[in-house]
Scaffold this motif. Structure first.
Motif, PDB file in Angstrom:
ATOM      1  N   ARG A   1       0.843  -1.184   0.000  1.00  0.00           N
ATOM      2  CA  ARG A   1       0.000   0.000   0.000  1.00  0.00           C
ATOM      3  C   ARG A   1       0.882   1.239   0.000  1.00  0.00           C
ATOM      4  N   ARG A   2       0.435   2.253  -0.715  1.00  0.00           N
ATOM      5  CA  ARG A   2       1.215   3.481  -0.788  1.00  0.00           C
ATOM      6  C   ARG A   2       0.353   4.624  -0.303  1.00  0.00           C
ATOM      7  N   HIS A   3       0.953   5.577   0.380  1.00  0.00           N
ATOM      8  CA  HIS A   3       0.213   6.793   0.656  1.00  0.00           C
ATOM      9  C   HIS A   3       1.044   8.006   0.292  1.00  0.00           C
ATOM     10  N   ILE A   4       0.404   8.919  -0.425  1.00  0.00           N
ATOM     11  CA  ILE A   4       1.087  10.129  -0.853  1.00  0.00           C
ATOM     12  C   ILE A   4       0.801  11.226   0.152  1.00  0.00           C
TER      13      ILE A   4
ATOM     14  N   ALA B   1      -5.840   8.778  -5.911  1.00  0.00           N
ATOM     15  CA  ALA B   1      -6.423   7.830  -4.955  1.00  0.00           C
ATOM     16  C   ALA B   1      -5.498   7.626  -3.755  1.00  0.00           C
ATOM     17  N   ASP B   2      -4.210   7.472  -4.037  1.00  0.00           N
ATOM     18  CA  ASP B   2      -3.252   7.254  -2.950  1.00  0.00           C
ATOM     19  C   ASP B   2      -3.023   8.516  -2.127  1.00  0.00           C
TER      20      ASP B   2
ATOM     21  N   GLY C   1      -6.697   8.713  -0.016  1.00  0.00           N
ATOM     22  CA  GLY C   1      -7.128   7.537   0.719  1.00  0.00           C
ATOM     23  C   GLY C   1      -8.385   6.915   0.143  1.00  0.00           C
ATOM     24  N   LEU C   2      -8.516   6.962  -1.178  1.00  0.00           N
ATOM     25  CA  LEU C   2      -9.676   6.389  -1.858  1.00  0.00           C
ATOM     26  C   LEU C   2      -9.221   5.319  -2.847  1.00  0.00           C
TER      27      LEU C   2
ATOM     28  N   LEU D   1      -8.749  13.587   5.545  1.00  0.00           N
ATOM     29  CA  LEU D   1      -8.809  12.129   5.583  1.00  0.00           C
ATOM     30  C   LEU D   1      -9.607  11.651   6.791  1.00  0.00           C
TER      31      LEU D   1
END
Lengths: 264, 264
Positions: free
Chosen positions: B80-83, B193-194, B197-198, B152
């Motif tokens: 999983r990635r989060h920007i 999306a990243d 958080g979608l 978020l």
DNA sequence: CGACATCTTGAGCTGGCTCAAGCGTAGTGG
DNA sequence: CCACTACGCTTGAGCCAGCTCAAGATGTCG
């Protein structure tokens, strides 16, 4: 819930946050002390469930937590609240800026030490080590915040909760407030919900789940960690490894001169 | 996608970010210039879809964006990635610390200007205005980040998307890259999306919804804002009011001496 | 032209939400 | 000393925003 300033903490050299904490602690012991520059640290008390300052306030003083728990939060127009961060003893309350970007409320009676921003800016200029330490603190906060962001963006309820508990476990340990794998936690489930972006009901179920898994027991104003490895694994251990150390090579050697300042 | 350094920007005095941008811009015009202290700003190019640096890297240099888009991100163990944030021209890439706390990847070909951290630290010490400006930049980043956190935590998909688009609208405007209410936006729906958080699918539907409401059209590498008031309202105008101004009373008067430094 | 990335839309599922009710404990005032 | 109130915790039941899976369209680059 007071910052211990015992010699036992000497072993923790190299950690800016902790060095700085000792420094603050020492300063706060006497009501005012010099940091090479004349900085008067005043003590201020704020009762439980009050705001220390509000969004938009212009603040004359820079503040640090000495005792108690507080939190930064923001409000949306329709009443929704989001809690950005918890503040525990030793934390820089800020704001980094003269104008507050968020509210700051207390969860317990809180003792702050504070100094006029102008004094602080001067000391900052004249003492590179202080500037570096502050920079490190900011960087750490940024890191914590982005870690939380990842939680809200890409972790589910259980992972988020575990992650928060581990983060606080670590922070409380650093300031010597971890006792037998448990720490004070004056946080209601509602506050927890507003921190993790969940509903109160789901927070309750999530805590139950962690309890049933034998990972941690949260309640009665405390967190009792039963299985820190397990908790970290749920939180996503890989990630936390980078996130929690306050450290940083370039700063590890900083020794704050004022940490040696004699108490009044 | 170059930072315009035209006199037209003079009107924007009082905004540290912008002053600093002009400063950086001027410095970067010549390959090296003095800031009172000897700081050599080197130019570095990184092609599209590459990492500028990785989490855990020890970085010799402090960097600023000159051209192009980049983003800070973190990875979870399972992919999983989060920007965390987007970086546009004029932004401080950091890291604030010698050790990177996150990855930094490019969305387009990117031009950076960079200087050894040590030089920077020295200049920082010797030039209070620079230090203040940097502090302001950090504070602004902190504010953006906590704003995103609120998104978020407590905003739904449409609100989040609107909020992000407004944030970038404002940031692009500040650096003179807003043209006729539209700006370059080299961001795929997956990246979006990243960031929010979608899921990609839901991002797609959310964008369609904003388009059908006549608020904004996102696609083909651009954002065209059709109704900024409406967009801000969806984003939660009350909240953004505090969030976007970079400003801050205590810093507004800072005028960076090196902003006047002649180009080589 | 093939391979791949990106966007789009449909269909069904689920994690977390909302609503609602009950319980225990801590004040607080009469 | 006992209502009475307020707050926080807990659990059940049903619902929905956003997810996953699947498939097709379009564009793009070597």
């Amino acid at each position: 819930m007071t910052i211990p300033a015992t010699p036992g903490h000497a072993e923790m050299a190299g950690n800016v946050n902790r060095d700085f904490l000792r420094h603050i602690s020492k300063l706060a012991t006497g009501s005012e002390t010099e940091i090479g520059m004349p900085i008067r640290l005043e003590t201020r008390r704020v009762p439980k469930n009050h705001d220390v300052f509000s969004e938009g306030d212009t603040l004359r003083d820079v503040m640090f937590m000495r005792e108690g728990w507080a939190y930064r939060y923001r409000l949306l127009g329709d009443g929704r609240r989001h809690i950005v961060n918890f503040l525990i003893p030793g934390d820089f309350v800020g704001p980094y800026f003269a104008t507050a970007a968020h509210f700051c409320g207390t969860l317990t009676d809180v003792t702050l030490c504070q100094a006029p921003r102008s004094d602080f800016t001067n000391a900052n200029r004249d003492c590179p080590a202080l500037a570096t330490a502050l920079e490190a603190i900011m960087a750490t906060e940024y890191r914590l915040l982005s870690e939380r962001l990842v939680s809200l963006g890409r972790r589910n309820a259980k992972e988020r909760m575990a992650h928060l508990l581990v983060e606080l476990y670590d922070r409380m340990r650093r300031v010597g407030l971890l006792y037998d794998n448990s720490y004070e936690f004056p946080v209601t489930q509602e506050v927890l919900a507003d921190t993790l972006g969940l509903s109160v009901v789901h927070v309750n179920r999530t805590l139950r789940s962690l309890r049933e898994d034998g990972l941690a027991i949260v309640g009665f104003g405390r967190v009792c960690v039963r299985n820190i490895e397990g908790l970290m694994e749920v939180a996503g251990a890989d990630d936390t490894a980078h996130a929690f150390p306050v450290h940083a090579a370039g700063v590890a050697s900083v020794s704050l001169p004022m940490a040696a300042a004699p108490a009044a």
